[in-house]
Design an enzyme around this catalytic site. Structure first.
Site: not given
Lengths: 252, 270
Positions: B148, B161
């Site tokens: 990501s 994350y």
């Protein structure tokens, strides 16, 4: 063999700027195989000839001999192009001359020549092709660079700095022209050859043994990725360098 | 030279393949000719995805798997090998967006930290470990990690994350370096802001833009944007590429030193 229609360049017109080298004919073939009309640019006739030969001169392909780093040369390029085509969808810049010399021995003239061929010519052709792309609200630009844009190498300063310059220009153009539906990316290569040398022979060379995949790259190794970066489907990737270098970038 | 972009007869394993970005990659790969083994925690979505693959005339498996549990991962891979006889491509796509609780660092508990790290990073490690042996025995294989943009830049109160996704980029590099002698490559896809129901339902949605106005290209991504690049990385066309990442982010990561739209004009000094 099912191949995604997303990889098609059918109906697209591509300018392929090359500083010569054996890679250009194979990249031209990749673009043509995907359906694009290719217009090649090279500084000298003997550099353009193999590209046009590889394109078989059939179909709507063509090219011009001119030095895109000079004002007269770039005008000549675009005049010749505009006579043959009414639009440019794709610009591929593979215009780089390799050069390596101890830093203390590089003359200002050599430095300028390297940067003129590798950076100024790319800047000028991006500006001209980009103007046309902005008018139509569509374009894909791919700058082929060396992994030396990211790393240092003995005797590599002039060349590596030129590659970093093109990478930096790639990022800036991507954010500057994103709103015009123009995507600008770099495709980075490692140590490449066009000769099909047997692996055992190649691996006698330290440079090859140092490369994690233990072989040199071949232009075939970047042809399909180049095609993808030139497609309309490559819509959400811009301003990036993608390296195809046998794993060198991850090397400690 | 473009026939190398086909996945005809290849066996692709993907985690999190029933929804979102994973489902879009499954669809593209099936169209390109791949047979696909789909893992995911919920059986319903992966069954539906497998049915789509079969409708295209390819073979598919749907095996409910929690990637944070190595026993389940090993069984997923073993069952896939039993069925297909080989694995050509492993796509580590399962991600815990829901598990990422946005809190100031002093409020993050050990458990808050552990769960998303286990799913995103440890799960990718478990899957890579499980496939690398059979791939190395055949002398060929491709591992694709889906990271990501948060793996490269920071997000407000997004600790787990960001760290797990950054870890996946490093996992890719280490895998590429060590598995190259066995004919195995490893690369990362780095998606930027691509709205999916999973992100929408999670706390991350408060950190993701509602529109593309803050991205250089002026629009958000679609899951389908990942299709051709996933197919390329899964295909022989990417054989000389390893340890790398492909960023698919609307130009966000190319900029970042100034806000999008910042366009100064400064004349050259005489």
């Amino acid at each position: 063999m099912p191949i995604l229609p997303e990889y098609s360049l059918s109906g697209r017109v591509a300018i392929l700027a090359t500083a010569g080298g054996d890679q250009a004919p194979i990249l031209a073939q990749a673009l043509a195989e995907a359906g694009a009309s290719v217009f090649a640019v090279a500084r000298r006739p003997e550099l353009l000839e193999p590209v046009l030969e590889a394109l078989n001169s059939s179909g709507p392909h063509g090219g011009v001999v001119a030095d895109a780093a000079t004002p007269a040369g770039i005008a000549q390029v675009m005049d010749a192009f505009d006579r043959q085509h009414s639009q440019v969808d794709i610009l591929v810049n593979d215009a780089r001359s390799m050069f390596a010399q101890p830093f203390g021995e590089i003359t200002a003239e050599q430095w300028n020549t390297v940067h003129s061929r590798n950076v100024l010519a790319t800047f000028q052709i991006c500006q001209e092709a980009g103007r046309r792309m902005i008018q139509r609200g569509y374009g894909r630009i791919v700058n082929i660079i060396s992994g030396l844009a990211e790393r240092g190498m003995i005797n590599g300063s002039a060349f590596a700095a030129s590659q970093a310059a093109v990478l930096s220009m790639t990022r800036c153009l991507a954010v500057e022209w994103g709103e015009h539906n123009i995507r600008v990316n770099a495709l980075g290569t490692g140590w490449f050859t066009v000769e099909d040398i047997p692996l055992e022979e190649q691996q006698k060379e330290l440079l090859v043994r140092y490369t994690p995949l233990r072989r040199k790259g071949h232009p075939r190794d970047i042809g399909p990725l180049l095609v993808y970066l030139c497609t309309e489907g490559c819509d959400y990737t811009t301003g990036q360098a993608i390296y195809v270098d046998g794993g060198l970038n991850a090397h400690p | 030279m473009l026939e190398s972009l086909s996945l005809d007869g290849k066996v692709v394993v993907i985690t999190g393949g029933g929804t979102g970005l994973g489902l879009a990659m499954v669809r593209a790969m099936a169209r390109a000719g791949a047979n696909i083994s789909i893992g995911g925690r919920r059986q319903g979505p992966i069954d539906d995805a497998a049915a789509e693959v079969k409708a295209l005339g390819r073979d598919a498996l749907a095996i409910s798997t929690d990637v944070a549990d190595s026993a389940q991962v090993d069984k997923f891979i073993a069952d896939t090998l039993d069925h297909f006889g080989q694995i050509d491509v492993m796509i580590n796509n399962a991600g815990a967006v829901q598990g990422n609780i946005r809190k100031p660092i002093w409020d993050i508990t050990d458990e808050d930290w552990r769960v998303p790290m286990d799913i995103n990073l440890t799960g990718a490690f478990y899957c890579s470990r499980a496939v690398s042996k059979p791939m190395s025995e055949r002398g060929t294989g491709k591992i694709i990690n889906v990271s990501s943009g948060f793996g490269l830049r920071a997000g407000r109160d997004i600790y787990m994350y960001c760290c797990s996704k950054g870890g996946m980029i490093q996992l890719t590099r280490v895998l590429s370096f060590n598995l190259a002698p066995y004919g195995i490559t490893a690369n990362t896809i780095v998606p930027g802001f691509i709205p999916t129901q999973q992100v929408e339902d999670s706390s991350l949605s408060r950190s993701t833009p509602r529109s593309g106005q803050f991205l250089p290209i002026g629009k958000l991504g679609k899951p389908e944007d990942l299709g051709p690049i996933a197919v390329f990385l899964a295909s022989p066309a990417s054989d000389y590429m390893t340890g790398e990442m492909v960023i698919v982010d609307g130009g966000g990561l190319a900029g970042g030193l100034a806000p999008t739209g910042h366009a100064p004009v400064i004349p050259l000094e005489p």
